[in-house]
Design an enzyme around this catalytic site. Structure first.
Site, mmCIF file in Angstrom:
data_model
loop_
_atom_site.group_PDB
_atom_site.id
_atom_site.type_symbol
_atom_site.label_atom_id
_atom_site.label_comp_id
_atom_site.label_asym_id
_atom_site.label_seq_id
_atom_site.Cartn_x
_atom_site.Cartn_y
_atom_site.Cartn_z
ATOM 1 N N HIS A 111 0.819 -1.214 0.000
ATOM 2 C CA HIS A 111 0.000 0.000 0.000
ATOM 3 C C HIS A 111 0.856 1.269 0.000
ATOM 4 O O HIS A 111 0.310 2.375 0.024
ATOM 5 C CB HIS A 111 -0.933 0.026 1.209
ATOM 6 C CG HIS A 111 -1.961 -1.060 1.217
ATOM 7 N ND1 HIS A 111 -2.779 -1.316 0.142
ATOM 8 C CD2 HIS A 111 -2.286 -1.980 2.175
ATOM 9 C CE1 HIS A 111 -3.572 -2.345 0.430
ATOM 10 N NE2 HIS A 111 -3.291 -2.755 1.658
ATOM 11 N N HIS B 271 -6.323 -7.380 -0.265
ATOM 12 C CA HIS B 271 -6.470 -5.970 -0.596
ATOM 13 C C HIS B 271 -5.677 -5.645 -1.854
ATOM 14 O O HIS B 271 -4.581 -6.167 -2.067
ATOM 15 C CB HIS B 271 -5.965 -5.087 0.550
ATOM 16 C CG HIS B 271 -6.633 -5.336 1.853
ATOM 17 N ND1 HIS B 271 -6.052 -6.085 2.860
ATOM 18 C CD2 HIS B 271 -7.844 -4.944 2.322
ATOM 19 C CE1 HIS B 271 -6.880 -6.140 3.895
ATOM 20 N NE2 HIS B 271 -7.973 -5.454 3.592
ATOM 21 N N ASP C 66 -4.079 -12.896 3.699
ATOM 22 C CA ASP C 66 -5.360 -12.459 4.243
ATOM 23 C C ASP C 66 -6.534 -12.756 3.315
ATOM 24 O O ASP C 66 -7.676 -12.406 3.624
ATOM 25 C CB ASP C 66 -5.331 -10.982 4.620
ATOM 26 C CG ASP C 66 -4.623 -10.111 3.607
ATOM 27 O OD1 ASP C 66 -4.270 -10.617 2.526
ATOM 28 O OD2 ASP C 66 -4.408 -8.917 3.894
#
Length: 340
Positions: free
Chosen positions: A158, A195, A282
């Site tokens: 990120h 993500h 995740d």
């Protein structure tokens, strides 16, 4: 499999992050290192401490201004009367072509995308050695190795070239890919975190020499919200060198493997000779973020599919948070890649 980890990566111990307007315990805890290291060893990994390659590999993809900010902001923050124990922004520019402030508070808002990347006393040191672990993994492949695992913590995908976010400070996968490219290889980054790898996408969006692919929960209703949609294909020289494969919440092994097949076909078309796997765990059915529903068998299949490409593989740890199966998920992914 050769693996890399520096003990200084444990020193980053964030206490909080904000979600839905509430302060919550930060899930990116040092305990992740223990669980993941145990999972890697169970797969047959042998850890080495990374050499210090200096700031050069980091500065190849991150701005000098941003590196200066990360090195100094905690000390500056502690001089502010009444400031919290961690650097957490409370204001952001409308866009980053606005004026660059001198204030520590203003610079925090400029360089931190959200409230999920608190900076504490040892954050810079841990992020530095997390990046060095990824660099060491890249160097292992450059030297002729076929596979390596970098236990990079804090994670990185990120983080943009001048922006922290989502528990991430230095973009370890991007740093490794640039290291490989500079050595004459043609790298693809395949991000399997739940993500979207928005920082990685942003870092290479205008470039055509590094392929970026991300498989993730549909950001229409899932972090990071503003990036990761299918229409984002790159721009300029990078047009067509970015592929997003958003999946419906709760997608299982079968749906995930179909998307991975598409990702690997794009790696073929790109002519990649090495793949940096941004290894988020995740996507697990057991992960606290509950975005996708990949099982342990699914992680084994992911690892096996990546290895079946015949390319050099560098697994760089991204997300995956404390659950009963976190370590086992890593073991399955790495064993799958090693044919176990």
């Amino acid at each position: 499999m050769k693996a890399f980890l520096d003990d200084r990566q444990r020193a980053h111990d964030p206490k909080h992050f904000m979600a839905n307007g509430a302060q919550q315990p930060n899930p990116e805890v040092p305990r992740r290192v223990e669980i993941l290291a145990e999972g890697a060893r169970a797969a047959g990994c042998h850890f080495e401490t990374p050499a210090d390659a200096g700031l050069g590999p980091i500065a190849a993809v991150h701005t000098a201004e941003y590196i200066t900010f990360l090195r100094n902001i905690y000390t500056r923050w502690r001089r502010i009367e009444g400031a919290g124990e961690e650097v957490i922004p409370n204001i952001h520019p409308a866009n980053r072509t606005d004026g660059y402030p001198k204030s520590a508070v203003g610079q925090a808002g400029w360089h931190q995308a959200d409230t999920a990347c608190p900076i504490a006393e040892h954050t810079y040191e841990a992020a530095y050695w997390s990046a060095q672990s990824a660099v060491a993994g890249a160097d292992h492949l450059i030297g002729g190795g076929r596979m390596a695992y970098a236990l990079s913590r804090p994670p990185g995908h990120h983080a943009f070239e001048a922006l922290a976010g989502g528990f991430c400070f230095f973009n370890n996968s991007g740093i490794a890919a640039e290291r490989l490219r500079a050595a004459g290889l043609r790298p693809a980054i395949v991000d399997v975190d739940v993500h979207h790898g928005n920082g990685t996408q942003g870092m290479f969006y205008g470039r055509g020499d590094v392929l970026t692919v991300s498989i993730h929960a549909d950001p229409a209703r899932f972090y990071p919200f503003f990036w990761g949609h299918a229409q984002e294909r790159g721009e300029g020289a990078g047009l067509g060198a970015n592929l997003n494969l958003p999946l419906a919440r709760g997608t299982d092994d079968a749906g995930y493997m179909a998307a991975l097949g598409t990702a690997l076909e794009r790696c073929d078309s790109f002519g990649a000779d090495v793949i940096v796997v941004a290894l988020g765990l995740d996507a697990s059915i057991d992960d606290p973020f509950q975005g996708l529903a990949v099982t342990q068998e699914g992680f084994t299949r992911i690892g096996a599919a990546l290895a079946a490409t015949g390319r050099g593989l560098l697994f760089v740890q991204e997300g995956g948070y404390v659950s009963d199966t976190l370590g086992a998920n890593l073991t399955c992914a790495l064993k799958g890649a090693m044919g176990g």
